[in-house]
Write an enzyme that holds these catalytic residues in place. Structure first.
Site, short mmCIF file in Angstrom:
data_model
loop_
_atom_site.label_atom_id
_atom_site.label_comp_id
_atom_site.label_asym_id
_atom_site.label_seq_id
_atom_site.Cartn_x
_atom_site.Cartn_y
_atom_site.Cartn_z
N GLU A 198 -37.87 -18.46 -26.29
CA GLU A 198 -37.91 -17.02 -26.48
C GLU A 198 -39.24 -16.69 -27.13
OE1 GLU A 198 -35.59 -13.37 -28.75
OE2 GLU A 198 -35.91 -15.30 -29.73
N ASP A 253 -35.37 -20.18 -30.21
CA ASP A 253 -35.46 -18.81 -30.70
C ASP A 253 -36.85 -18.53 -31.28
OD1 ASP A 253 -33.97 -16.32 -31.49
OD2 ASP A 253 -34.54 -17.00 -33.49
N ASP A 271 -28.64 -22.80 -28.50
CA ASP A 271 -29.70 -22.06 -29.18
C ASP A 271 -30.21 -22.89 -30.36
OD1 ASP A 271 -31.22 -19.65 -29.44
OD2 ASP A 271 -29.43 -18.53 -28.88
N HIS A 275 -28.18 -10.68 -25.56
CA HIS A 275 -27.49 -10.22 -26.77
C HIS A 275 -28.35 -9.32 -27.65
CE1 HIS A 275 -29.93 -13.63 -27.87
NE2 HIS A 275 -29.83 -13.28 -29.14
N ASP A 276 -29.65 -9.24 -27.39
CA ASP A 276 -30.56 -8.42 -28.19
C ASP A 276 -30.96 -7.12 -27.50
OD1 ASP A 276 -30.72 -9.99 -30.48
OD2 ASP A 276 -32.40 -11.18 -29.73
#
Length: 552
Positions: free
Chosen positions: A249, A196, A95, A323-324
């Site tokens: 993302e 991200d 990430d 994870h979100d």
């Protein structure tokens, strides 16, 4: 291997496996579980951040891009992890959080101390003449997107938590520093990068409010300069190695920009995550609500992105979970009565689309939202802020908690269930987030007598066996059907028909005349259906998924 052919597994290190019993998952813990990971036959693992961080946003507030947080291990552990995974032909994807850094990062600390060079690394602005904040933008975690910059009387921008200061990409020195970070990890053997919220790096220098009636996020999302920055990032870093896999993302991304981000001739990224399909259970596009999901909206959103990206040279990252997000099985399936069948149906519907599929840890054993009873069970900063806001808006504690229970990011961050023990086999210490439901859902039980893990193995094998899954065009079938998401994939002489019943009621789906009576084989079915020819109609049982191959 081309990125289109790969299947990528996501690990949230904090919650995967704790090797030293401090309650937090770590890199040695991941190394210990490599035998498990190899059973799926995945090609790459995306790891959420494990850099040095005060952990105000679970590692997405980075204070040192070049060091492993001691909570997770050492650089030697990371290097060993890369070596061990490489021996099994599994690549490492890291990430990259390049839109913002922690306010504890030395860049921000030097800026606060008065260093003019580093003050230009951030968006630091004077208040308006009347004393108001520089603009009316709001943080994605709630409240204003501005906080006081030391005792200067000025403010700094943070689109997320106040501990995450946005970096000013207009400054070429900032871009060079961030490119250096990416290249550092490339030299460590990293073969993939997930960027991200990368489509919000193109904020205008003036940071103006949107015109009346327009959402302020349009002022900093998918602006044209983002593509220029991504091309520069590509050229300076990962573009020098064509084997590296990249995914962006994209926060509130539009489809036109996403096509350009991922078209090969634009030299930006391989693929993008978009989240529009995961808003099918939002009321008035608001996350902190609790309606049932709108099936028509869900499949029409998936269909639109499939058609446009497929036809115009873009590429999708395919996923239900990360994870979100709360668990898709709890949102779009039936975790009580049809946990196995709805988990397998969801997997089929997404893995056989056009794009690169991602599997989030625990998805392959059918994990569901935890049974938390109080707000004290939650850790996530966004969740706690939302709970306060819901109470302020007039919700009772019970109503607010019910919404939190459905929506919290902590739902998918609970520790991986390795066994049925009180701490789920994750740790012998006190887990940082409490597991629930591990007595029924855990790896040991799944591998011994479950069916979901084996079903995922089959889906991954199909991708590596049939080119139509990777290369095929996408076409919808009867989008108006009230229960079924069906589509056809076509490549050369292969035709793949996919049927997914999203509900607990049996239903009938009429098959277009073009395909009827064609010789076919069932490639996968979660009810073990057997067909030799395509019928005129197919009866689908609760949460049934079927994929049939026609070979002319």
């Amino acid at each position: 291997m081309d990125f289109r052919e790969q299947v990528i597994y996501q690990i949230y290190p904090k919650s995967f496996y704790d090797s030293n019993n401090d309650g937090i998952g770590d890199l040695p813990g991941i190394i210990a579980k490599i035998p498990y990971l190899t059973r799926l036959n995945i090609d790459m693992i995306w790891f959420n951040p494990f850099y040095v961080s005060p952990q105000n946003d679970n590692g997405y507030d980075i204070s040192d891009y070049y060091a492993i947080d001691p909570k997770f291990g050492t650089m030697a552990d990371f290097e060993e992890l890369v070596r061990r995974l490489s021996a099994h032909n599994i690549g490492v994807m890291l990430d990259m959080v390049l839109n913002h850094c922690s306010t504890e990062h030395e860049w921000f600390q030097k800026a606060v101390a008065g260093d003019k060079k580093y003050q230009k690394f951030f968006y630091i602005r004077e208040p308006k003449a009347n004393g108001d904040l520089p603009n009316h933008w709001t943080s994605k975690f709630g409240g204003p997107a501005w906080s006081s910059f030391g005792d200067t009387g000025k403010y700094y921008l943070h689109l997320f938590d106040s501990s995450q200061a946005d970096l000013d990409w207009h400054n070429p020195q900032v871009r060079q520093e961030l490119f250096r970070v990416v290249n550092f990890w490339r030299q460590k053997g990293v073969k993939g990068f997930r960027f991200d919220v990368i489509n919000v790096i193109g904020k205008d220098e003036k940071l103006q409010d949107a015109p009346a009636g327009i959402d302020n996020k349009t002022m900093y999302t998918d602006t044209p300069i983002v593509q220029q920055y991504l091309q520069e990032l590509n050229q300076a870093t990962f573009g020098q190695d064509k084997q590296i896999v990249t995914v962006g993302e994209m926060s509130s991304a539009n489809i036109e920009s996403s096509i350009m981000y991922t078209r090969a001739d634009q030299h930006q990224l391989n693929m993008v995550f978009n989240f529009h399909h995961l808003k099918a259970d939002y009321q008035n596009n608001q996350k902190w609500t609790k309606p049932l999901f709108d099936f028509s909206k869900l499949k029409k959103t998936l269909n639109t992105w499939q058609l446009r990206m497929n036809q115009e040279g873009g590429w999708n990252a395919l996923f239900w979970n990360n994870h979100d997000q709360p668990w898709a099985l709890s949102r779009f399936g039936d975790p009580i009565n049809y946990r196995e069948k709805s988990a397998e149906m969801l997997a089929t519907s997404i893995h056989l689309l056009c794009g690169t599929p991602y599997i989030y840890q625990g998805e392959e054993i059918g994990m569901i939202n935890p049974d938390y009873r109080t707000i004290e069970d939650y850790v996530d900063v966004e969740t706690k802020n939302a709970y306060k806001k819901l109470l302020k808006e007039g919700c009772s504690k019970q109503q607010a908690l019910a919404i939190i229970h459905e929506r919290s990011r902590d739902n998918s961050r609970t520790p991986m269930h390795w066994d049925a023990s009180p701490k789920a086999g994750f740790t012998k210490g006190q887990p940082w987030l409490r597991p629930t439901g591990q007595q029924q859902i855990n790896v040991a039980a799944e591998l011994a007598h479950g069916e979901i893990f084996n079903y995922y193995q089959k889906l991954i094998k199909l991708r590596k066996t049939y080119p139509v899954i990777v290369q095929g065009d996408y076409h919808p079938l009867n989008l108006d059907h009230p229960q079924v998401f069906a589509y056809v994939r076509k490549y050369q002489r292969q035709v793949l028909l996919v049927f997914n019943n999203f509900f607990a009621q049996q239903t009938v789906f009429k098959i277009p005349l073009l395909y009827q009576q064609q010789p076919a084989q069932v490639l996968i079915s979660n009810y073990h259906l057997h067909l030799t020819t395509i019928p005129s109609k197919i009866t689908l049982r609760p949460y049934e998924a079927v994929a049939c191959l026609i070979s002319n």
